[in-house]
Design a protein around this motif. Structure first.
Motif, PDB file in Angstrom:
ATOM      1  N   GLU A  20      -4.759  -3.529  -5.674  1.00  0.00           N
ATOM      2  CA  GLU A  20      -3.482  -2.828  -5.460  1.00  0.00           C
ATOM      3  C   GLU A  20      -3.003  -2.111  -6.712  1.00  0.00           C
ATOM      4  O   GLU A  20      -2.364  -1.066  -6.627  1.00  0.00           O
ATOM      5  CB  GLU A  20      -2.400  -3.796  -4.980  1.00  0.00           C
ATOM      6  CG  GLU A  20      -2.673  -4.424  -3.628  1.00  0.00           C
ATOM      7  CD  GLU A  20      -3.431  -5.729  -3.738  1.00  0.00           C
ATOM      8  OE1 GLU A  20      -3.857  -6.070  -4.875  1.00  0.00           O
ATOM      9  OE2 GLU A  20      -3.604  -6.404  -2.703  1.00  0.00           O
ATOM     10  N   ASP A  36       0.858  -1.179   0.000  1.00  0.00           N
ATOM     11  CA  ASP A  36       0.000   0.000   0.000  1.00  0.00           C
ATOM     12  C   ASP A  36       0.901   1.239   0.000  1.00  0.00           C
ATOM     13  O   ASP A  36       1.714   1.405   0.905  1.00  0.00           O
ATOM     14  CB  ASP A  36      -0.866  -0.061   1.263  1.00  0.00           C
ATOM     15  CG  ASP A  36      -1.822   1.113   1.372  1.00  0.00           C
ATOM     16  OD1 ASP A  36      -1.773   2.003   0.502  1.00  0.00           O
ATOM     17  OD2 ASP A  36      -2.607   1.138   2.327  1.00  0.00           O
ATOM     18  N   GLU A  47      -4.682   1.177  -6.762  1.00  0.00           N
ATOM     19  CA  GLU A  47      -4.126   2.052  -5.720  1.00  0.00           C
ATOM     20  C   GLU A  47      -2.770   2.614  -6.119  1.00  0.00           C
ATOM     21  O   GLU A  47      -2.489   3.782  -5.910  1.00  0.00           O
ATOM     22  CB  GLU A  47      -3.959   1.281  -4.413  1.00  0.00           C
ATOM     23  CG  GLU A  47      -5.216   1.207  -3.597  1.00  0.00           C
ATOM     24  CD  GLU A  47      -4.915   0.952  -2.137  1.00  0.00           C
ATOM     25  OE1 GLU A  47      -3.885   0.331  -1.856  1.00  0.00           O
ATOM     26  OE2 GLU A  47      -5.722   1.379  -1.294  1.00  0.00           O
TER      27      GLU A  47
END
Lengths: 325, 348
Positions: free
Chosen positions: A147, A100, A150
């Motif tokens: 992901e 992240d 993101e």
């Protein structure tokens, strides 16, 4: 302080070519002392570089800010690096495709010791031209993040790599998909990681004192080919803002939707101030300052960009317009 | 050619940032470590010349922690190379591979043959031969270790918890759960409290062993400096330049305002008591001495060399000699100096 060490965060999925690009940076920037912090085992072995392995340790900060997380492992490693007498010219943090990016970025805003000696230069995301669409389309179980989305959403620079593996039409499609998620980042094309390093290193993407470029081109609502939950919303509005109402709105927005807002940037005209106000944010962390004065004949145009999840363009525009003086 | 007046050479010059200073319990030796992986040990008293050991790079990547056993017979160091080294006075040495950065070590206050070491998320209890008697793995990296005053338990601070182990290690005997990242621990000399300094700019205090807790929040930076006075009445906390002192007498600090000691202009990098005198060290290059925590310092010792304004002293480590007669001071540039509390020229 101008002698802060720049830090570049290099993210991207396995197979996007991070290791190749990293090796290029280390080879071509010879003479520079570079430290690399990575959390997957790569095959790096360059003379002047120090390579340190990190284990992702995400710490939630107990400060009432629910989305405020930092990387404890990076604080320890970087704290140790900046104390050394032999200073590094540049630090590269390579994250895995599953990491992240938010805690990495927030580490540089929350920790005083980091803020005093380091500056986050840019988040550079590599995508593989051939496979990125597939990653973006992957349906994740409820409550978990995609992901790939993101990492694109957080980026300041997006390098579409391996362009030699797709045709022009496919490349166009990839670029429009990437831009639909992140309308702020500069998108670069490369094959074999051959990208102009000056466009990704030492670019000052988080530096408010460098002219903030908000390209109005993407601000218009593009046609949506896909049902995206993560998008960019750009708002352009002429006029001067009431600082009281603006502050009220922004703090309400960040406290209610901070978790969903990944990045934001803005150039604002505030009534009673001759200077432009520039700001940026990562989730609920907000950083702003007055910039150069508005030019004599310059139109006072406010520009605001959000990248985030479930953004309601009409609602944001309406509430922003209500802040006009 | 004329020679400019130069400052006398430092007591010791290590190769990089001083990471730790420790006097032996009897005060006959001073050990110092650095990020270059140095270990230096010198005789405290110069009579007959200083018998010095100075080894460079014993812990590649940096020496991160050090400590003398209670009887002063053994010196332990831990480093970024994942090793713990034991150096006995009789010359024997032991090297123990722990496999991850050795961030902290702590000797038992009861048993001179027992120490705890933290390597990554692992807390290992060891004997003088460097044998691991028991180990436990916490969910995140252990940053600090502190023994209870009776030596029956040792606490390991990490993100999310403070775990307590018996002298043989293994499974924790007690765990204080707390959602925060602990950076440093300090047990009160009376054995009643343990305080933690934390990443989220707070201090947390637990009563031993009821785990009743309280916290002090709103500091200007993460907390890495804590010191209890010898009577355990006061807990002193250093942040970016201010020292706050919490009074644990009577009904305790809950709801009270702390006493604040101001004057330092940069980060506090060391806090230590000798009797009634608190010494504070700061990156601003000064040591301040506060008698009975009076808000006016008894002495301000400025180690900045006025003749060399471009090389300010950045003090990063501090240790009182056990007799309170002098202070060892370590700097970011590797210098180690001795300072006398009466502000006399540095004792040599």
């Amino acid at each position: 302080m101008s002698d802060k060490i720049p830090v570049t965060v290099l993210t991207g999925f396995l197979g996007s070519g991070k290791t190749t690009l990293l090796n290029r940076i280390l080879t071509e920037q010879h003479g520079m002392r570079i430290a690399v912090i990575e959390n997957e085992f790569g095959e790096i072995g360059i003379d002047d570089a120090l390579v340190i392995d990190a284990d992702e340790e995400i710490f939630e900060m107990n400060n009432g800010c629910i989305c405020c997380t930092v990387r404890g492992d990076l604080i320890r490693i970087l704290g140790n690096l900046v104390r050394r007498r032999d200073r590094f010219d540049h630090i590269l943090i390579e994250t895995t495709g599953l990491a992240d990016p938010a805690p990495v970025a927030q580490t540089f805003f929350v920790d005083e010791e980091m803020k005093a000696s380091l500056r986050l230069d840019a988040i550079v995301t590599l995508v593989d031209a051939r496979h990125v669409t597939q990653h973006l389309d992957e349906v994740k179980p409820e409550g978990t993040e995609n992901e790939a989305v993101e990492q694109i959403a957080f980026a300041d620079r997006i390098v579409i790599n391996k362009t030699d593996l797709v045709d022009e039409l496919e490349l166009e499609e990839v670029e429009s998909r990437v831009r639909a998620v992140n309308g702020l980042a500069e998108v670069l094309h490369a094959s074999y990681g051959q990208v102009d390093l000056n466009r990704i290193l030492d670019v000052g993407a988080f530096d408010l004192s460098r002219a903030l470029d908000l390209d109005p081109e993407f601000l218009a609502d593009g046609e949506h080919q896909h049902d995206l939950t993560v998008t960019s919303v750009g708002i352009e509005l002429e006029g001067e803002l009431d600082s009281g109402r603006l502050n009220q709105w922004l703090s309400w927005l960040l406290s209610t939707q901070g978790t969903d807002i990944f990045r934001m940037k803005g150039i604002l005209a505030v009534a009673g101030d001759e200077r432009r106000f520039v700001f940026q944010g990562v989730h609920m962390l907000f950083d702003g300052q007055p910039d150069r004065p508005w030019g004599p004949g310059e139109r006072r145009v406010n520009r605001l960009v959000f990248i985030g999840r479930n953004l309601d363009r009409d609602d944001l525009t309406q509430r922003f317009a209500a802040c006009l003086a | 050619m004329t020679e400019a007046a130069t400052a006398p050479p430092p007591l010791l010059r290590l190769d990089d940032y001083v990471t730790g200073l420790a006097w032996s319990p009897t005060g006959d030796r001073l050990a110092a470590t650095s990020l270059a992986g140095d270990l230096a040990v010198i005789d405290a008293d110069p009579a007959g010349g200083r018998e010095a050991v100075h080894e460079v790079g014993i812990h590649p990547g940096g020496t991160l922690c050090l400590g003398w056993s209670r009887d002063g017979a053994t010196l332990a160091t831990g480093g970024q190379d994942g090793q713990l080294r034991l150096r006995h006075r009789d010359g024997r040495q032991r090297v123990c591979e722990l496999g991850a950065w050795v961030n902290a070590l702590a000797w038992s206050p009861a048993d001179p043959g027992r120490l705890a070491a933290a390597a990554g998320p692992v807390t290992a209890l060891m004997n003088l031969d460097g044998e691991v008697l028991g180990r436990d793995t916490a969910p995140s990296t252990v940053t600090s270790l502190a023994w209870s005053t009776d030596g029956r338990r040792v606490g390991a601070g990490a993100y999310g918890s403070l775990s307590w182990y018996g002298p043989d290690g293994g499974e924790p005997v007690k765990r204080f759960e707390w959602k925060g990242s602990i950076l440093t621990l300090a047990v009160a000399p009376n054995g009643k409290w343990v305080a933690s300094g934390n990443q989220d700019n707070s201090v947390h205090v637990w009563r031993l062993w009821t785990a009743e807790d309280m916290e002090m929040t709103g500091y200007a930076a993460k907390i890495q400096q804590l010191a209890w006075d010898p009577t355990s009445r006061w807990l002193c906390v250093g942040d970016l330049g201010e020292i706050t002192c919490w009074d644990f007498s009577g009904r305790g600090p809950r709801g009270s305002r702390p006493r604040t000691l101001t004057g330092h202009t940069r980060r506090i990098t060391g806090l230590a008591f000798s009797g009634k005198v608190l010494a504070s060290a700061s990156a601003d290059g000064t040591i301040r001495l506060w008698r009975s925590l009076s808000t006016k310092p008894e002495a301000v010792i400025d180690l900045n060399d006025q003749a060399a304004p471009h090389a300010p002293a950045e003090i990063v480590a501090l240790a009182w000699h056990p007799d309170g007669g002098r202070l060892a001071v370590g700097m970011a540039d590797g210098r180690v100096e001795l300072v006398s509390p009466d502000h006399a020229p540095p004792a040599r």
